[in-house]
Design an enzyme around this catalytic site. Sequence first.
Site, PDB file in Angstrom:
ATOM      1  N   SER A   1       5.518   4.782   3.519  1.00  0.00           N
ATOM      2  CA  SER A   1       5.282   3.647   2.429  1.00  0.00           C
ATOM      3  C   SER A   1       6.283   3.671   1.212  1.00  0.00           C
ATOM      4  CB  SER A   1       3.702   3.663   2.272  1.00  0.00           C
ATOM      5  OG  SER A   1       3.601   5.205   1.340  1.00  0.00           O
TER       6      SER A   1
ATOM      7  N   CYS B   1     -11.632   0.610   8.726  1.00  0.00           N
ATOM      8  CA  CYS B   1     -10.685   1.682   7.692  1.00  0.00           C
ATOM      9  C   CYS B   1     -10.037  -0.375   7.309  1.00  0.00           C
ATOM     10  CB  CYS B   1      -9.908   2.259   7.576  1.00  0.00           C
ATOM     11  SG  CYS B   1      -9.270   2.388   6.254  1.00  0.00           S
TER      12      CYS B   1
ATOM     13  N   GLY C   1       1.026  -1.225   0.386  1.00  0.00           N
ATOM     14  CA  GLY C   1       0.186  -0.092   0.260  1.00  0.00           C
ATOM     15  C   GLY C   1       0.964   1.314   0.403  1.00  0.00           C
ATOM     16  N   MET C   2       0.471   2.004  -0.851  1.00  0.00           N
ATOM     17  CA  MET C   2       1.363   3.654  -1.240  1.00  0.00           C
ATOM     18  C   MET C   2       0.409   4.744  -0.852  1.00  0.00           C
ATOM     19  SD  MET C   2       4.512   2.124  -3.498  1.00  0.00           S
ATOM     20  CE  MET C   2       5.317   3.798  -3.266  1.00  0.00           C
ATOM     21  N   SER C   3       0.805   5.803   0.050  1.00  0.00           N
ATOM     22  CA  SER C   3       0.137   6.673   0.326  1.00  0.00           C
ATOM     23  C   SER C   3       0.768   7.991  -0.154  1.00  0.00           C
ATOM     24  CB  SER C   3       0.041   6.852   2.118  1.00  0.00           C
ATOM     25  OG  SER C   3       0.931   7.008   2.553  1.00  0.00           O
ATOM     26  N   GLY C   4       1.637   8.088  -1.236  1.00  0.00           N
ATOM     27  CA  GLY C   4       2.283   8.635  -1.248  1.00  0.00           C
ATOM     28  C   GLY C   4       3.021   9.112  -0.154  1.00  0.00           C
ATOM     29  N   GLY C   5       3.679   8.571   0.892  1.00  0.00           N
ATOM     30  CA  GLY C   5       3.788   9.643   2.408  1.00  0.00           C
ATOM     31  C   GLY C   5       5.438   8.679   2.838  1.00  0.00           C
TER      32      GLY C   5
ATOM     33  N   GLY D   1       3.156   0.133   5.697  1.00  0.00           N
ATOM     34  CA  GLY D   1       3.662   1.080   6.106  1.00  0.00           C
ATOM     35  C   GLY D   1       4.094   1.445   7.663  1.00  0.00           C
TER      36      GLY D   1
ATOM     37  N   CYS E   1      -7.911  10.951   8.537  1.00  0.00           N
ATOM     38  CA  CYS E   1      -7.664  11.019   7.357  1.00  0.00           C
ATOM     39  C   CYS E   1      -8.478  12.266   6.444  1.00  0.00           C
ATOM     40  CB  CYS E   1      -6.701  10.412   6.531  1.00  0.00           C
ATOM     41  SG  CYS E   1      -8.331   8.887   6.291  1.00  0.00           S
TER      42      CYS E   1
END
Length: 344
Positions: free
Chosen positions: A17, A96, A10-14, A120, A190
């Site tokens: 991750s 979630c 899972g990639m959040s852009g942070g 992450g 979030c």
Amino acid sequence: MDVKKKVLIGMSGGVDSTVSALLLKEDGYECEGIYMKLHSKPGYHEIHQVRAQKAADFVGIKLHVLDLQNTFNEKVFQPFIDTYAEGKTPNPCALCNRNLKFGEMVKFANSVGADFVATGHYIKTDGKYFYEADDDTKDQSYFLFYVQSNILPKLIFPLGNKKKVDIKKIAASIEGLESYASQDESSEICFVETTYTDLLKDYVNVDNVGQVLNKDGDIVGEHKGYMHYTIGKRKGFTVKGAHEPHYVLSIDASNNTITVGKKDELSCFDVKLEHLNMFNDSKDFDTTVKLRYRTKAVACHVKILENDTAVVTLKESVFGVATGQAAVFYDDDKLVGGGWISEV
């Protein structure tokens, strides 16, 4: 290790991750990323999906985009609204994690032939239990208590034995990732932009003046609407003739009243739980429990009853326990299960 093992991360852009993806690739995994569109907060995905794509490009992996906004609304957001409307305090992150991040994401991983799922999160697992992360300031185990036990063997958490400060140093030291190291931390919930009451106002009548009661049921003041309050809050209402602080002891949504009292009246020794999620078969045992995020675990006795309910007897008093929140059991650093607080 078999280099053919495939992991979906899972990639959040942070930064968490992104560095996790780098670490997994360095460990020889075949990696693919996934960006999940969850809530519908305006402008959010336009920023974070771009960041996630840039991170995936940097790492050199494919990025899938999975639109889960309808599922998120049904399984997380609407229960968040409904729980506040019932006068309780919700925990949307735990829902979630169960239903989307470690529910729908696992389903998608199976569809693309991934052997494992990674995120992450700061947490550890041995395939049977979750364990608190080495960085206790970032540990997220409390929010993962509701994840179904049968998927634990598929989970990998590259940051479980890392410190947040070290993750930022890794990013800062890699050309092209410097900006990720200096990103602001994500908010705890979030989809909440400012305050939860500002969000609720778009869906329910939050500003509904009502009566403040004492424990005897006498009217002692006025409040601005029960959804403005959580258990233990000490401001935002009036108490006639009060010479010391008063705290919210309970909330009656049906009558739009709150009951207040002195701090010692917040003390609690017994808690009832529902909708348990346990990682072992124990039915009657001593352990420790966290009744709110970022609080210390206190010693307790747990007796599990029928229909996934339990009674928790605390060995020391706890203040400000709220229905709707999670009670999570720990054996030292091992998470053994938990449930939702239904009665205090």
